[in-house]
Design an enzyme around this catalytic site. Sequence first.
Site, PDB file in Angstrom:
ATOM      1  N   SER A 189       0.960  -1.358   0.082  1.00 53.12           N
ATOM      2  CA  SER A 189      -0.149   0.164   0.199  1.00 53.12           C
ATOM      3  C   SER A 189       0.792   1.129  -0.063  1.00 53.12           C
ATOM      4  O   SER A 189       2.034   1.019   0.494  1.00 53.12           O
ATOM      5  CB  SER A 189      -0.852   0.008   1.327  1.00 53.12           C
ATOM      6  OG  SER A 189      -1.396   1.427   1.355  1.00 53.12           O
ATOM      7  N   TYR A 202      -1.659  -0.845  10.435  1.00 53.37           N
ATOM      8  CA  TYR A 202      -1.759  -0.992   8.818  1.00 53.37           C
ATOM      9  C   TYR A 202      -0.879  -0.559   8.357  1.00 53.37           C
ATOM     10  O   TYR A 202      -0.084  -1.527   7.289  1.00 53.37           O
ATOM     11  CB  TYR A 202      -3.184  -0.405   8.534  1.00 53.37           C
ATOM     12  CG  TYR A 202      -3.813  -0.659   7.029  1.00 53.37           C
ATOM     13  CD1 TYR A 202      -3.793  -1.760   6.583  1.00 53.37           C
ATOM     14  CD2 TYR A 202      -3.248   0.371   6.038  1.00 53.37           C
ATOM     15  CE1 TYR A 202      -4.075  -2.103   5.233  1.00 53.37           C
ATOM     16  CE2 TYR A 202      -3.457   0.205   4.761  1.00 53.37           C
ATOM     17  CZ  TYR A 202      -3.972  -1.161   4.301  1.00 53.37           C
ATOM     18  OH  TYR A 202      -4.239  -1.209   2.857  1.00 53.37           O
TER      19      TYR A 202
HETATM   20  N1  LIG Z   1      -8.616  -0.299  -1.693  1.00 48.38           N
HETATM   21  C1  LIG Z   1      -7.523   0.486  -1.480  1.00 48.38           C
HETATM   22  O1  LIG Z   1      -7.561   1.736  -1.583  1.00 48.38           O
HETATM   23  C2  LIG Z   1      -6.160  -0.125  -1.322  1.00 48.38           C
HETATM   24  C3  LIG Z   1      -5.144   0.877  -1.023  1.00 48.38           C
HETATM   25  C4  LIG Z   1      -3.768   0.366  -0.744  1.00 48.38           C
HETATM   26  C5  LIG Z   1      -3.827  -1.077  -0.566  1.00 48.38           C
HETATM   27  N2  LIG Z   1      -4.922  -1.972  -0.783  1.00 48.38           N
HETATM   28  C6  LIG Z   1      -4.672  -3.339  -0.425  1.00 48.38           C
HETATM   29  O2  LIG Z   1      -5.074  -4.075  -1.477  1.00 48.38           O
HETATM   30  C7  LIG Z   1      -5.586  -5.273  -0.751  1.00 48.38           C
HETATM   31  C8  LIG Z   1      -7.041  -5.593  -1.297  1.00 48.38           C
HETATM   32  O3  LIG Z   1      -8.098  -4.752  -0.914  1.00 48.38           O
HETATM   33  P1  LIG Z   1      -9.364  -4.474  -1.453  1.00 48.38           P
HETATM   34  O4  LIG Z   1      -9.456  -2.942  -1.075  1.00 48.38           O
HETATM   35  O5  LIG Z   1      -9.586  -5.082  -2.934  1.00 48.38           O
HETATM   36  O6  LIG Z   1     -10.314  -5.153  -0.405  1.00 48.38           O
HETATM   37  P2  LIG Z   1     -11.817  -5.640  -0.325  1.00 48.38           P
HETATM   38  O7  LIG Z   1     -12.422  -4.875  -1.555  1.00 48.38           O
HETATM   39  O8  LIG Z   1     -12.230  -5.481   1.023  1.00 48.38           O
HETATM   40  O9  LIG Z   1     -11.497  -7.055  -0.675  1.00 48.38           O
HETATM   41  C9  LIG Z   1     -10.899  -8.086   0.310  1.00 48.38           C
HETATM   42  C10 LIG Z   1     -10.942  -9.491  -0.147  1.00 48.38           C
HETATM   43  O10 LIG Z   1     -10.223 -10.284   0.702  1.00 48.38           O
HETATM   44  C11 LIG Z   1     -11.283 -11.252   1.279  1.00 48.38           C
HETATM   45  N3  LIG Z   1     -10.897 -11.372   2.666  1.00 48.38           N
HETATM   46  C12 LIG Z   1     -11.223 -10.502   3.758  1.00 48.38           C
HETATM   47  N4  LIG Z   1     -10.476 -10.792   4.805  1.00 48.38           N
HETATM   48  C13 LIG Z   1     -10.280 -11.942   4.792  1.00 48.38           C
HETATM   49  C14 LIG Z   1      -9.923 -13.236   5.553  1.00 48.38           C
HETATM   50  N5  LIG Z   1      -9.800 -12.953   6.768  1.00 48.38           N
HETATM   51  N6  LIG Z   1      -9.427 -14.464   4.914  1.00 48.38           N
HETATM   52  C15 LIG Z   1      -9.711 -14.746   3.550  1.00 48.38           C
HETATM   53  N7  LIG Z   1     -10.133 -13.763   2.841  1.00 48.38           N
HETATM   54  C16 LIG Z   1     -10.505 -12.636   3.349  1.00 48.38           C
HETATM   55  C17 LIG Z   1     -12.590 -10.728   0.953  1.00 48.38           C
HETATM   56  O11 LIG Z   1     -13.469 -12.019   0.819  1.00 48.38           O
HETATM   57  P3  LIG Z   1     -14.426 -12.697   1.795  1.00 48.38           P
HETATM   58  O12 LIG Z   1     -15.216 -11.185   2.529  1.00 48.38           O
HETATM   59  O13 LIG Z   1     -15.435 -13.342   1.119  1.00 48.38           O
HETATM   60  O14 LIG Z   1     -13.472 -13.433   2.695  1.00 48.38           O
HETATM   61  C18 LIG Z   1     -12.330  -9.987  -0.258  1.00 48.38           C
HETATM   62  O15 LIG Z   1     -12.287 -10.970  -1.301  1.00 48.38           O
HETATM   63  C19 LIG Z   1      -5.257  -5.397   0.500  1.00 48.38           C
HETATM   64  O16 LIG Z   1      -3.956  -5.896   0.786  1.00 48.38           O
HETATM   65  C20 LIG Z   1      -5.618  -4.026   0.910  1.00 48.38           C
HETATM   66  O17 LIG Z   1      -4.583  -3.577   1.825  1.00 48.38           O
HETATM   67  C21 LIG Z   1      -6.098  -1.422  -0.888  1.00 48.38           C
END
Ligand SMILES: NC(=O)c1ccc[n+]([C@@H]2O[C@H](COP(=O)([O-])OP(=O)(O)OC[C@H]3O[C@@H](n4cnc5c(N)ncnc54)[C@H](OP(=O)(O)O)[C@@H]3O)[C@@H](O)[C@H]2O)c1
Length: 312
Positions: A189, A202
């Site tokens: 991130s 985080y």
């Molecule tokens: N979005 C942003 O702005 C952003 C920015 C920087 C970095 N990131 C990073 O990008 C990555 C993805 O983020 P996102 O924004 O796409 O998140 P998201 O939309 O919340 O999706 C998270 C995914 O992970 C699964 N998940 C969550 N907790 C879990 C657990 N304990 N065990 C197994 N599966 C789990 C969820 O599915 P289920 O609920 O079905 O398990 C979902 O498929 C993360 O590492 C985040 O830190 C995101």
Amino acid sequence: MESALPAAGFLYWVGAGTVAYLALRISYLLFTAFQAWGLGHEPGFGPALGEWAVVTGSTDGIGKSYAEELAEHGMKVVLISRSQDKLNQVSSEIREKFKVETKTIAVDFVSEDIYDKIKTSLAGLNIGVLVNNVGVAYEYPEYFLEIPDLDNTIKKLITVNILSVCKMTQLVLPGMVKRSKGVILNISSFSGMFPVPLLTIYSATKAFVDFFSQCIHEEYKSNGIFVQSVLPFYVATKLAKIRKTSLQIPSAETYVKLALKTVGLKPRTNGYPIHSLLGSIFSVLPSWLYFKIIMNSNKSVRARYLKKAKKN
Ligand SMILES: NC(=O)c1ccc[n+]([C@@H]2O[C@H](COP(=O)([O-])OP(=O)(O)OC[C@H]3O[C@@H](n4cnc5c(N)ncnc54)[C@H](OP(=O)(O)O)[C@@H]3O)[C@@H](O)[C@H]2O)c1
């Protein structure tokens, strides 16, 4: 007057040096951006690396988009998330749309005893790409000691954001090393690139992912393995609690399409041109100014969240 002249000369050279340094940095930034996003080139991933891609946290957001893009490039996909229902749904969408095989593994990355199950499910698969995407954050920016359920939050963020990356790499890397090819994409991130107070745990877990990725890349690149640290700023997903996209906040699909163009070229990337520009701007800010901006911004998000929570 005489002593002012050498001082003026010195200042001239300091100024000229600074301008030259900034010009070089900007030129390098533009060159690498053009190389990744401006020139057409062969993708640095695909079934030639190994027919399967494994994506953690693949039923939503960035992970789902990685799974879809990899499937679009002909890779079979192993989807790993918590909910079997959501896994079945995404799995059948991908099979129908991209005509590739899929596999699902329902596990909760909060648990530490899931890796034998994952190992058994992955046995015998020729894995070319691993995307360590799963990650969790806070509900809202908060001071360390005020974080609700602090004990569990510490454990959860470390287990999901850090342990999963190490353990999945431990499971998948040996096969890649044996075949002398493979790509590992670790989703860190922006807050792993720069410290983000009020999102302290985080931010620190994401810094771990960034360092881990850079180190593993150096250790295994001579074995034909490319490891990438992906450092997104905001992407419109559930985790970010943002639905509306903008130039600065892309959808997960747009973000991943552009991030994948950097695979094989950049072991460390913000993945998206505007995010790279923001990264460059933040990296030249004096730290007092950087922290002032971040603290003020997170304090106001915190205040808004708490006000809304109090009302409800
Ligand atoms: N979005 C942003 O702005 C952003 C920015 C920087 C970095 N990131 C990073 O990008 C990555 C993805 O983020 P996102 O924004 O796409 O998140 P998201 O939309 O919340 O999706 C998270 C995914 O992970 C699964 N998940 C969550 N907790 C879990 C657990 N304990 N065990 C197994 N599966 C789990 C969820 O599915 P289920 O609920 O079905 O398990 C979902 O498929 C993360 O590492 C985040 O830190 C995101």
